[in-house]
Motif scaffolding. Structure first.
Motif, PDB file in Angstrom:
ATOM      1  N   ALA A  32     226.142 -23.434 130.425  1.00  0.00           N
ATOM      2  CA  ALA A  32     226.999 -23.117 131.575  1.00  0.00           C
ATOM      3  C   ALA A  32     227.369 -24.360 132.357  1.00  0.00           C
ATOM      4  CB  ALA A  32     226.288 -22.102 132.482  1.00  0.00           C
ATOM      5  N   SER A  33     226.427 -25.320 132.398  1.00  0.00           N
ATOM      6  CA  SER A  33     226.698 -26.555 133.159  1.00  0.00           C
ATOM      7  C   SER A  33     225.842 -27.670 132.592  1.00  0.00           C
ATOM      8  CB  SER A  33     226.385 -26.341 134.648  1.00  0.00           C
ATOM      9  OG  SER A  33     226.474 -27.575 135.343  1.00  0.00           O
ATOM     10  N   PRO A  34     226.442 -28.845 132.343  1.00  0.00           N
ATOM     11  CA  PRO A  34     225.637 -29.975 131.851  1.00  0.00           C
ATOM     12  C   PRO A  34     224.707 -30.534 132.913  1.00  0.00           C
ATOM     13  CG  PRO A  34     227.890 -30.667 132.258  1.00  0.00           C
ATOM     14  CD  PRO A  34     227.880 -29.186 132.448  1.00  0.00           C
ATOM     15  N   ARG A  35     224.943 -30.181 134.168  1.00  0.00           N
ATOM     16  CA  ARG A  35     224.078 -30.658 135.240  1.00  0.00           C
ATOM     17  C   ARG A  35     222.818 -29.783 135.317  1.00  0.00           C
ATOM     18  NH1 ARG A  35     227.422 -30.860 140.593  1.00  0.00           N
ATOM     19  NH2 ARG A  35     225.467 -31.831 141.284  1.00  0.00           N
ATOM     20  N   THR A  36     222.048 -29.802 134.281  1.00  0.00           N
ATOM     21  CA  THR A  36     220.822 -29.016 134.158  1.00  0.00           C
ATOM     22  C   THR A  36     219.672 -29.977 133.922  1.00  0.00           C
ATOM     23  OG1 THR A  36     222.024 -27.145 133.229  1.00  0.00           O
ATOM     24  CG2 THR A  36     219.639 -27.192 132.882  1.00  0.00           C
ATOM     25  N   LEU A  37     218.553 -29.767 134.631  1.00  0.00           N
ATOM     26  CA  LEU A  37     217.387 -30.643 134.523  1.00  0.00           C
ATOM     27  C   LEU A  37     216.150 -29.816 134.200  1.00  0.00           C
ATOM     28  CD1 LEU A  37     216.005 -33.437 134.918  1.00  0.00           C
ATOM     29  CD2 LEU A  37     215.670 -32.777 137.329  1.00  0.00           C
ATOM     30  N   LEU A  38     215.378 -30.287 133.244  1.00  0.00           N
ATOM     31  CA  LEU A  38     214.092 -29.686 132.899  1.00  0.00           C
ATOM     32  C   LEU A  38     212.996 -30.605 133.418  1.00  0.00           C
ATOM     33  CD1 LEU A  38     212.249 -27.648 131.423  1.00  0.00           C
ATOM     34  CD2 LEU A  38     212.571 -29.001 129.336  1.00  0.00           C
ATOM     35  N   VAL A  39     212.168 -30.110 134.355  1.00  0.00           N
ATOM     36  CA  VAL A  39     211.130 -30.909 134.990  1.00  0.00           C
ATOM     37  C   VAL A  39     209.765 -30.443 134.475  1.00  0.00           C
ATOM     38  CG1 VAL A  39     210.104 -31.658 137.165  1.00  0.00           C
ATOM     39  CG2 VAL A  39     212.547 -31.140 137.042  1.00  0.00           C
ATOM     40  N   ASP A  40     208.967 -31.383 134.000  1.00  0.00           N
ATOM     41  CA  ASP A  40     207.616 -31.070 133.538  1.00  0.00           C
ATOM     42  C   ASP A  40     206.649 -31.350 134.670  1.00  0.00           C
ATOM     43  OD1 ASP A  40     205.283 -30.594 132.242  1.00  0.00           O
ATOM     44  OD2 ASP A  40     205.569 -32.061 130.634  1.00  0.00           O
ATOM     45  N   MET A  41     206.248 -30.277 135.373  1.00  0.00           N
ATOM     46  CA  MET A  41     205.310 -30.422 136.474  1.00  0.00           C
ATOM     47  C   MET A  41     203.883 -30.027 136.063  1.00  0.00           C
ATOM     48  SD  MET A  41     206.658 -31.784 139.046  1.00  0.00           S
ATOM     49  CE  MET A  41     205.292 -31.507 140.132  1.00  0.00           C
ATOM     50  N   ASP A  42     203.674 -29.857 134.784  1.00  0.00           N
ATOM     51  CA  ASP A  42     202.306 -29.613 134.297  1.00  0.00           C
ATOM     52  C   ASP A  42     201.657 -30.971 134.099  1.00  0.00           C
ATOM     53  OD1 ASP A  42     199.970 -28.625 133.298  1.00  0.00           O
ATOM     54  OD2 ASP A  42     200.862 -27.618 131.557  1.00  0.00           O
ATOM     55  N   ILE A  43     201.390 -31.659 135.242  1.00  0.00           N
ATOM     56  CA  ILE A  43     200.948 -33.048 135.181  1.00  0.00           C
ATOM     57  C   ILE A  43     199.513 -33.190 134.694  1.00  0.00           C
ATOM     58  CG2 ILE A  43     202.591 -33.726 136.964  1.00  0.00           C
ATOM     59  CD1 ILE A  43     200.359 -33.604 138.993  1.00  0.00           C
ATOM     60  N   ARG A  44     198.781 -32.087 134.656  1.00  0.00           N
ATOM     61  CA  ARG A  44     197.419 -32.149 134.139  1.00  0.00           C
ATOM     62  C   ARG A  44     197.406 -32.155 132.604  1.00  0.00           C
ATOM     63  NH1 ARG A  44     193.687 -30.556 138.263  1.00  0.00           N
ATOM     64  NH2 ARG A  44     194.750 -29.737 140.107  1.00  0.00           N
ATOM     65  N   ASP A  87     219.121 -32.812 131.024  1.00  0.00           N
ATOM     66  CA  ASP A  87     218.271 -33.967 131.311  1.00  0.00           C
ATOM     67  C   ASP A  87     216.826 -33.527 131.387  1.00  0.00           C
ATOM     68  OD1 ASP A  87     220.582 -35.394 131.437  1.00  0.00           O
ATOM     69  OD2 ASP A  87     220.672 -35.432 133.645  1.00  0.00           O
ATOM     70  N   ILE A  88     215.898 -34.482 131.193  1.00  0.00           N
ATOM     71  CA  ILE A  88     214.472 -34.186 131.181  1.00  0.00           C
ATOM     72  C   ILE A  88     213.770 -35.146 132.127  1.00  0.00           C
ATOM     73  CG2 ILE A  88     212.378 -34.092 129.796  1.00  0.00           C
ATOM     74  CD1 ILE A  88     214.136 -33.512 127.371  1.00  0.00           C
ATOM     75  N   LEU A  89     212.886 -34.567 132.981  1.00  0.00           N
ATOM     76  CA  LEU A  89     212.048 -35.379 133.856  1.00  0.00           C
ATOM     77  C   LEU A  89     210.603 -35.153 133.403  1.00  0.00           C
ATOM     78  CD1 LEU A  89     211.508 -37.222 136.249  1.00  0.00           C
ATOM     79  CD2 LEU A  89     211.669 -35.225 137.759  1.00  0.00           C
ATOM     80  N   PRO A  90     210.010 -36.122 132.656  1.00  0.00           N
ATOM     81  CA  PRO A  90     208.643 -35.920 132.144  1.00  0.00           C
ATOM     82  C   PRO A  90     207.630 -35.895 133.275  1.00  0.00           C
ATOM     83  CG  PRO A  90     209.790 -37.679 130.968  1.00  0.00           C
ATOM     84  CD  PRO A  90     210.619 -37.373 132.178  1.00  0.00           C
ATOM     85  N   ALA A  91     206.417 -35.492 132.923  1.00  0.00           N
ATOM     86  CA  ALA A  91     205.341 -35.397 133.913  1.00  0.00           C
ATOM     87  C   ALA A  91     204.826 -36.763 134.309  1.00  0.00           C
ATOM     88  CB  ALA A  91     204.196 -34.548 133.361  1.00  0.00           C
ATOM     89  N   GLY A  92     204.865 -37.693 133.379  1.00  0.00           N
ATOM     90  CA  GLY A  92     204.371 -39.025 133.693  1.00  0.00           C
ATOM     91  C   GLY A  92     202.904 -39.176 133.359  1.00  0.00           C
ATOM     92  N   THR A  93     202.348 -40.268 133.855  1.00  0.00           N
ATOM     93  CA  THR A  93     200.945 -40.566 133.593  1.00  0.00           C
ATOM     94  C   THR A  93     200.054 -39.554 134.304  1.00  0.00           C
ATOM     95  OG1 THR A  93     201.508 -42.923 133.515  1.00  0.00           O
ATOM     96  CG2 THR A  93     199.171 -42.361 133.738  1.00  0.00           C
ATOM     97  N   VAL A  94     199.018 -39.096 133.580  1.00  0.00           N
ATOM     98  CA  VAL A  94     198.110 -38.108 134.165  1.00  0.00           C
ATOM     99  C   VAL A  94     197.284 -38.782 135.241  1.00  0.00           C
ATOM    100  CG1 VAL A  94     196.220 -36.495 133.724  1.00  0.00           C
ATOM    101  CG2 VAL A  94     198.024 -36.832 132.003  1.00  0.00           C
ATOM    102  N   LYS A 142     214.449 -32.132 146.857  1.00  0.00           N
ATOM    103  CA  LYS A 142     215.668 -32.109 147.665  1.00  0.00           C
ATOM    104  C   LYS A 142     216.722 -33.027 147.061  1.00  0.00           C
ATOM    105  CE  LYS A 142     213.654 -30.962 152.158  1.00  0.00           C
ATOM    106  NZ  LYS A 142     213.411 -31.422 153.565  1.00  0.00           N
ATOM    107  N   GLU A 143     216.280 -34.168 146.600  1.00  0.00           N
ATOM    108  CA  GLU A 143     217.200 -35.102 145.954  1.00  0.00           C
ATOM    109  C   GLU A 143     217.733 -34.521 144.656  1.00  0.00           C
ATOM    110  OE1 GLU A 143     219.471 -38.392 145.064  1.00  0.00           O
ATOM    111  OE2 GLU A 143     218.495 -37.859 146.958  1.00  0.00           O
ATOM    112  N   LEU A 144     216.858 -33.885 143.880  1.00  0.00           N
ATOM    113  CA  LEU A 144     217.295 -33.321 142.598  1.00  0.00           C
ATOM    114  C   LEU A 144     218.292 -32.187 142.799  1.00  0.00           C
ATOM    115  CD1 LEU A 144     213.895 -33.280 140.631  1.00  0.00           C
ATOM    116  CD2 LEU A 144     215.819 -34.864 140.320  1.00  0.00           C
ATOM    117  N   TYR A 159     221.243 -26.715 138.106  1.00  0.00           N
ATOM    118  CA  TYR A 159     220.121 -25.883 137.659  1.00  0.00           C
ATOM    119  C   TYR A 159     218.914 -26.777 137.421  1.00  0.00           C
ATOM    120  CZ  TYR A 159     224.094 -22.840 136.664  1.00  0.00           C
ATOM    121  OH  TYR A 159     225.247 -22.130 136.762  1.00  0.00           O
ATOM    122  N   ILE A 160     217.761 -26.370 137.989  1.00  0.00           N
ATOM    123  CA  ILE A 160     216.516 -27.106 137.798  1.00  0.00           C
ATOM    124  C   ILE A 160     215.470 -26.130 137.263  1.00  0.00           C
ATOM    125  CG2 ILE A 160     214.702 -28.463 138.909  1.00  0.00           C
ATOM    126  CD1 ILE A 160     216.741 -29.235 141.057  1.00  0.00           C
TER     127      ILE A 160
END
Length: 802
Positions: free
Chosen positions: A606-618, A657-664, A682-684, A690-691
């Motif tokens: 529906a929109s290319p402005r879509t972000l997948l955020v990995d907040m399972d940082i553990r 787009d993908i925002l990884p969780a990063g370093t544990v 808020k910035e995202l 879509y987030i």
């Protein structure tokens, strides 16, 4: 919104209150293979059971049981020559026919019943009563041999070998013999004979039957029934697998019963004849002496006749002699009756007075009464309570007879004294005659008295013989026994139906137990029952692990399920853009991350402005899905190491787009609750329409609590056939109490078969796929739900225009 949830819960309660038979039918159809296996096994067992089936036959004969009837003249002439009163009742005769004593006599008269000849096959065991190739005659059988089954192997040369079948105590027994020759052993003395000249090879079994066991067997199976109500035609029947043996037994039983009936009728006549014969012997001797004396006197004195006066005196003397003879006969019967009652009462019935010309009414009634009582007592054993009662009644009647005989003897003495007085007067007149004439009269008088006495007894004996010869059994054998019908003809079909029923019920029980013991979520009904949060979608099971399955298959049924969820999310948040979705589950392994990736793929369409955020940082997993080597992500941004632009990835071939969780980090809980995380989202929101936020399982850690209040809608992922109902109910109830906003549930990994009978889909919504695709509402809900469906459709149409 609150009103909508209330309506949904009420509707769910209405659905759960009833038993959904179609759901169970579909469950059973899903396990069709169990029913096929159960039916095949049950039919196989039924076939094996039916192979052991043997027909049972009803064999029966009929007999007319008549009430005893006799003419009044015969009854008056010779009372007691017919059946006694106790035998007159037809029911008593039926009881007598089934008595152990009568059956015992029948068994004794049929020696072929004492040995059973048996053939054993793989499935059937038959009794060869009339078709055995041999028969056995024995002189002695040891008691322990009656419990054994013997096996006999016949050889063409006429020899045989006898062993004991399946008995460890006699497993070494082996006896050899020859047909027609006696064989002796401590178990039996017997001879084996061949039937029909049989000399072939054969193997069969035999067993000896104890007399008591045969009596018990036939007595338990013997049935008596009247052919028609009110008739005296009695059917005698037996049911067994050996109809020939039953026919022989019933015929012999009828013959023995009729024979005993005739013997009882002849019993009184035989006793009368025996008594008369004893009296005739004595009278015959006396007559011979008087006749010889009279002949000798006439020859010596040449006297042919006496004078007329002498004849008159002689006539009077003869009359007195006849009267005296009758008195002596009565006295003789009274002596017989007194002696018989004291010593011989157990021998049978008492001789009736009328059989000797005595017609004392009271004595006749008492004799008949004591005969009836004795007969009733003879049918009972000493332990029967009526036995003592009949004994008391017999003693009372005996006492009454003694009183009657005592009074009769007193009257007899008076008559004798009167007769002797009158006789003395005639004798005095005779003494005045000449001496030779007087002697001739005396001799002639004695001769006539003996002759009359002898003639009387001859007459009575002839009458007894005539009545005995004319006696016939009171009952009539109407039909000899024959095989009538098969009584268990429907057993095979009943056996098959019984096994077939078990073949269906056992798999059904297995399915029911499997479902009842399965405590995992398996349908929309389970979600509605165990969760306060509304179900907004289901995702079918797929074999592919490709994270871009939705993007690569935009027109698949799998993708359509995500479109449905997207449309409902837009309807709930009341807008089509600027939507942030948090996705969590109860525990790891529920397919939460896989769902997030594919949901992001649907939104990217529906929109290319879509972000997948990995907040399972553990325990981050999105980087593994896409094989990303970059370790930096959300945690690196939150601690100030990198900017957002440095951690957001744009992968080739991926539409979002993908925002990884990063370093544990060691302090993940503090990072999740930091203000910088709020600023990040808020910035995202300013950059993306879509987030999609993948968080840690909320049933394991509390990280998702902070994010739940930042998102527009929260989705709780339930995995079909994995998520525990109790755990699911406990977590969702706690979330409801914690007032987590806008929480909804999604069932993941639903199999195609279970999706077919899901109440959520079968009763609410249907989907169709073809060259195009469309949605239609088929639920039976309220008008409000129909309006909601129309809104779903309108949102979806607008989405396609985008």
């Amino acid at each position: 919104m609150e009103q909508k949830n209330t309506d949904r819960q009420q509707f769910s309660e209405e659905e759960e209150s009833g038993f959904d038979i179609m759901e169970w039918v579909l469950h059973f159809l899903h396990h069709w293979y169990l029913f096929v296996i159960g039916i095949i096994i049950s039919l196989g067992l039924a076939y094996l059971q039916n192979r052991t089936w043997l027909p049972t036959f009803k064999s029966a004969g009929t007999m007319i049981i008549e009430e005893y009837r006799t003419s009044s003249s015969t009854q008056a002439l010779m009372q007691g020559f017919g059946v006694q009163a106790a035998f007159k009742n037809v029911n008593n005769q039926v009881i007598m026919m089934g008595s152990n004593d009568l059956i015992s006599k029948v068994v004794d008269s049929l020696p072929q019943l004492r040995v059973d000849y048996i053939s054993k096959g793989n499935f059937k065991v038959r009794n060869l009563y009339s078709t055995s190739p041999i028969h056995i005659e024995f002189d002695y059988v040891a008691p322990e041999a009656y419990s054994l089954i013997f096996k006999i192997k016949l050889s063409p040369d006429g020899t045989y070998v006898i062993t004991v079948d399946e008995n460890k105590h006699f497993e070494n027994l082996s006896l050899k013999g020859r047909i027609g020759e006696p064989i002796q052993h401590n178990l039996f003395f017997m001879t084996v004979y061949s039937n029909y000249g049989y000399t072939g090879k054969n193997e069969l079994y035999f067993r000896f039957r104890d007399k008591n066991s045969l009596i018990g067997d036939f007595a338990s199976r013997l049935k008596f029934n009247y052919v028609a109500e009110g008739s005296s035609v009695l059917e005698i029947s037996l049911v067994s697998q050996v109809p020939d043996r039953d026919v022989d037994f019933i015929n012999k039983l009828a013959e023995t019963f009729l024979s005993e009936n005739l013997e009882r009728k002849n019993d009184a006549a035989n006793k009368t004849i025996k008594f008369i014969d004893g009296q005739l012997t004595n009278v015959r001797k006396s007559l011979a002496l008087s006749e010889g004396e009279m002949t000798s006197f006439r020859q010596r004195n040449q006297i042919v006749d006496v004078s007329s006066h002498s004849g008159q005196l002689m006539g009077k003397a003869n009359q007195f002699d006849n009267e005296l003879q009758a008195l002596r006969l009565r006295e003789t019967y009274l002596n017989y009756l007194t002696t018989y009652l004291k010593t011989n009462l157990e021998d049978g019935s008492v001789l009736a007075p009328s059989s000797l010309g005595l017609s004392e009414p009271m004595l006749m009634a008492l004799v008949q009464q004591i005969n009836d009582l004795h007969l009733k007592r003879s049918e009972l054993n000493s332990k029967n309570p009526y036995f003592a009662k009949y004994n008391n009644e017999i003693e009372n009647v005996k006492t009454a007879i003694a009183e009657v005989t005592k009074s009769m003897r007193a009257a007899l003495e008076i008559e004798k004294k009167d007769l002797h007085d009158r006789y003395a007067q005639v004798r005095n007149e005779i003494e005045l005659l000449p001496e030779k004439e007087l002697e001739m009269i005396s001799i002639e008088r004695r001769y006539k008295m003996d002759d009359n006495y002898y003639t009387f007894f001859l007459q009575k004996r002839a009458e007894a013989e005539i009545l005995k010869s004319s006696n016939t059994p009171d009952n009539i054998l109407l039909d000899r026994a024959r095989q009538i019908t098969v009584t268990n003809g429907g057993t095979k079909s009943k056996t098959t139906m019984t096994f077939l029923l078990f073949g269906i019920l056992v798999p059904a029980l297995i399915v029911v137990l499997k479902l009842l013991m399965n405590n995992t979520v398996r349908s929309a009904k389970d979600v509605d029952k165990n969760s306060p949060f509304q179900l907004i979608g289901m995702v079918r099971h797929t074999q592919s692990a490709d994270p871009l399955l939705v993007s690569k298959n935009p027109r698949s049924a799998f993708t359509e399920m995500f479109r449905v969820i997207r449309t409902r999310v837009e309807f709930i948040v009341q807008r089509k853009k600027e939507i942030m979705i948090m996705i969590t589950s109860g525990e790891s392994g529920d397919g939460k991350t896989y769902f997030c990736v594919n949901l992001a793929g649907v939104y990217a369409m529906a929109s290319p402005r879509t972000l997948l955020v990995d907040m399972d940082i553990r325990k981050p997993s999105i980087v593994k899905r896409f094989n990303i080597n970059q370790a930096e992500g959300v945690t690196n941004y939150l601690i100030g190491q990198l900017d957002l632009d440095e951690v957001i990835l744009k992968l080739p071939g991926v539409d979002f787009d993908i925002l990884p969780a990063g370093t544990v980090p060691p302090n993940s809980g503090e990072l999740i609750r930091s203000e910088k995380l709020v600023e990040m989202f808020k910035e995202l929101r300013t950059r993306y329409d879509y987030i999609i936020v993948d968080t840690s399982p909320i049933g394991v850690v509390a990280d998702a609590y902070s994010l739940a209040f930042l998102s527009d809608i929260n989705l709780y992922i339930v995995r079909n056939d994995k998520t525990n109902k109790s755990f699911f109910k406990k977590i969702t109830t706690q979330l409801k109490l914690d007032k987590i906003p806008t929480m909804y549930t999604v069932i993941n990994d639903v199999s195609v078969e279970e999706n077919r009978y899901s109440k959520y889909y079968s009763k609410k919504y249907t989907y169709g796929y073809g060259y195009g695709y469309g949605y239609g509402y088929t639920g039976g809900g309220s008008r409000k739900r129909k309006e909601e469906s129309d809104k779903y459709f309108q949102y979806y149409q607008d989405d396609r225009e985008l």
